[in-house]
Write a protein that holds these residues in place. Sequence first.
Motif, PDB file in Angstrom:
ATOM      1  N   ASP A  62       0.827  -1.203   0.000  1.00 44.46           N
ATOM      2  CA  ASP A  62       0.000   0.000   0.000  1.00 44.46           C
ATOM      3  C   ASP A  62       0.866   1.260   0.000  1.00 44.46           C
ATOM      4  N   GLU A  63       2.007   1.180   0.681  1.00 47.23           N
ATOM      5  CA  GLU A  63       2.887   2.349   0.792  1.00 47.23           C
ATOM      6  C   GLU A  63       3.795   2.513  -0.428  1.00 47.23           C
ATOM      7  N   VAL A  64       3.868   1.463  -1.256  1.00 50.19           N
ATOM      8  CA  VAL A  64       4.641   1.542  -2.510  1.00 50.19           C
ATOM      9  C   VAL A  64       3.720   1.070  -3.634  1.00 50.19           C
ATOM     10  N   PRO A  65       2.768   1.903  -4.035  1.00 47.01           N
ATOM     11  CA  PRO A  65       1.749   1.454  -4.998  1.00 47.01           C
ATOM     12  C   PRO A  65       2.281   1.204  -6.402  1.00 47.01           C
ATOM     13  N   HIS A  66       3.431   1.806  -6.742  1.00 48.44           N
ATOM     14  CA  HIS A  66       3.992   1.626  -8.081  1.00 48.44           C
ATOM     15  C   HIS A  66       5.451   1.175  -7.960  1.00 48.44           C
ATOM     16  N   PRO A  67       5.678  -0.055  -7.546  1.00 48.35           N
ATOM     17  CA  PRO A  67       7.048  -0.509  -7.285  1.00 48.35           C
ATOM     18  C   PRO A  67       7.865  -0.682  -8.561  1.00 48.35           C
ATOM     19  N   ARG A  68       9.156  -0.378  -8.436  1.00 50.40           N
ATOM     20  CA  ARG A  68      10.076  -0.701  -9.527  1.00 50.40           C
ATOM     21  C   ARG A  68      10.276  -2.218  -9.595  1.00 50.40           C
ATOM     22  N   ALA A  69      10.399  -2.842  -8.428  1.00 51.90           N
ATOM     23  CA  ALA A  69      10.591  -4.293  -8.373  1.00 51.90           C
ATOM     24  C   ALA A  69       9.331  -4.990  -8.860  1.00 51.90           C
ATOM     25  N   ARG A  70       9.504  -5.929  -9.760  1.00 54.44           N
ATOM     26  CA  ARG A  70       8.370  -6.667 -10.296  1.00 54.44           C
ATOM     27  C   ARG A  70       8.424  -8.150  -9.942  1.00 54.44           C
ATOM     28  N   LEU A  71       9.415  -8.535  -9.129  1.00 48.15           N
ATOM     29  CA  LEU A  71       9.544  -9.946  -8.754  1.00 48.15           C
ATOM     30  C   LEU A  71      10.069 -10.069  -7.332  1.00 48.15           C
TER      31      LEU A  71
END
Length: 318
Positions: A62-71
């Motif tokens: 919730d605090e990182v709604p658009h993460p760079r990490a995808r895995l």
Amino acid sequence: MARILITRPLPEAVCDAVRDFAEVEVRASTAPMKPAEMRASLTVFDAVLPTLGDAYDAEIFDEVPHPRARLLANFGVGYNHIDVAAARAAGVTVTNTPGAVTDATADIALTLILMSCRRAAEGERLVRSGAWQGWHPTQMLGQHVSGKTLGIVGMGRIGKAIARRCHHGFGMDVVFFNRSPVDDPGVPATPVESIAKVARAADVLVTAVPGGASTRHLIGAEVFEAMKPTAHFVNIARGDVVDETALISALQTGQIAGAGLDVYEFEPEVPEALRALDNVTLLPHLGTAALEVRAAMGMMAVENIRAFLAGETPPNVV
């Protein structure tokens, strides 16, 4: 080049394998990640290789709604420390490392069965204390394992591996409970319709189920009440599968004869009441603690990362 975070020190061969195709940062601490570290990991890296205790819960996503990490390429078969639904909603794939841990975990179950039934930990403490007076015919009489009945809760890969060892190695009869039908248990084994019925039949009861909300306190007072006073309980699953307070009571009152534990409800905290008991064997989560096994787990995680970065479906998506 992709940036990868490995959240705990791993065998160097595993780290080197990731360095072959990515820029790698290995976190030096052996402690679980703190929330701020997990939030940062999702924003700074393209993939993260976390493990037990790295609690990527819904609040983190919730605090990182658009993460760079995808895995999140989890190191371990169990992934109840990761909220997979929240990860998926954030566009993050989660993988694990099944198979590599099966035999090692089953071996630890056998270790605990023998140590508990034959009072091995208690005997080792006696020798170390200097209080041993020498052999005599009624010294520390435990329970013979051969020919007894093994009860298994959870007849997946690990449960089947435990059953094979106990049936072929010790001639044990096997009864089991599994939430879904088991087509081939691998040995002659009798399915029963409830955990309580397995508990009543077993001389040794072993839990081998996944962790998570659906199995929390699956083993509680009613199961221990169903067990024979001569029976032993072994847990190599996840600590919160067992109601630890109920287990302590069962051991203190002699409701069951003994227990062997490799995991704990509030790990690494182990209650003083549990540590004070002679009729329980306590191991520090050694289930997969063999170099070959940890390396194999790591290489499986590496293959999940490699495939993901290549645009392929990783072999072990959960």
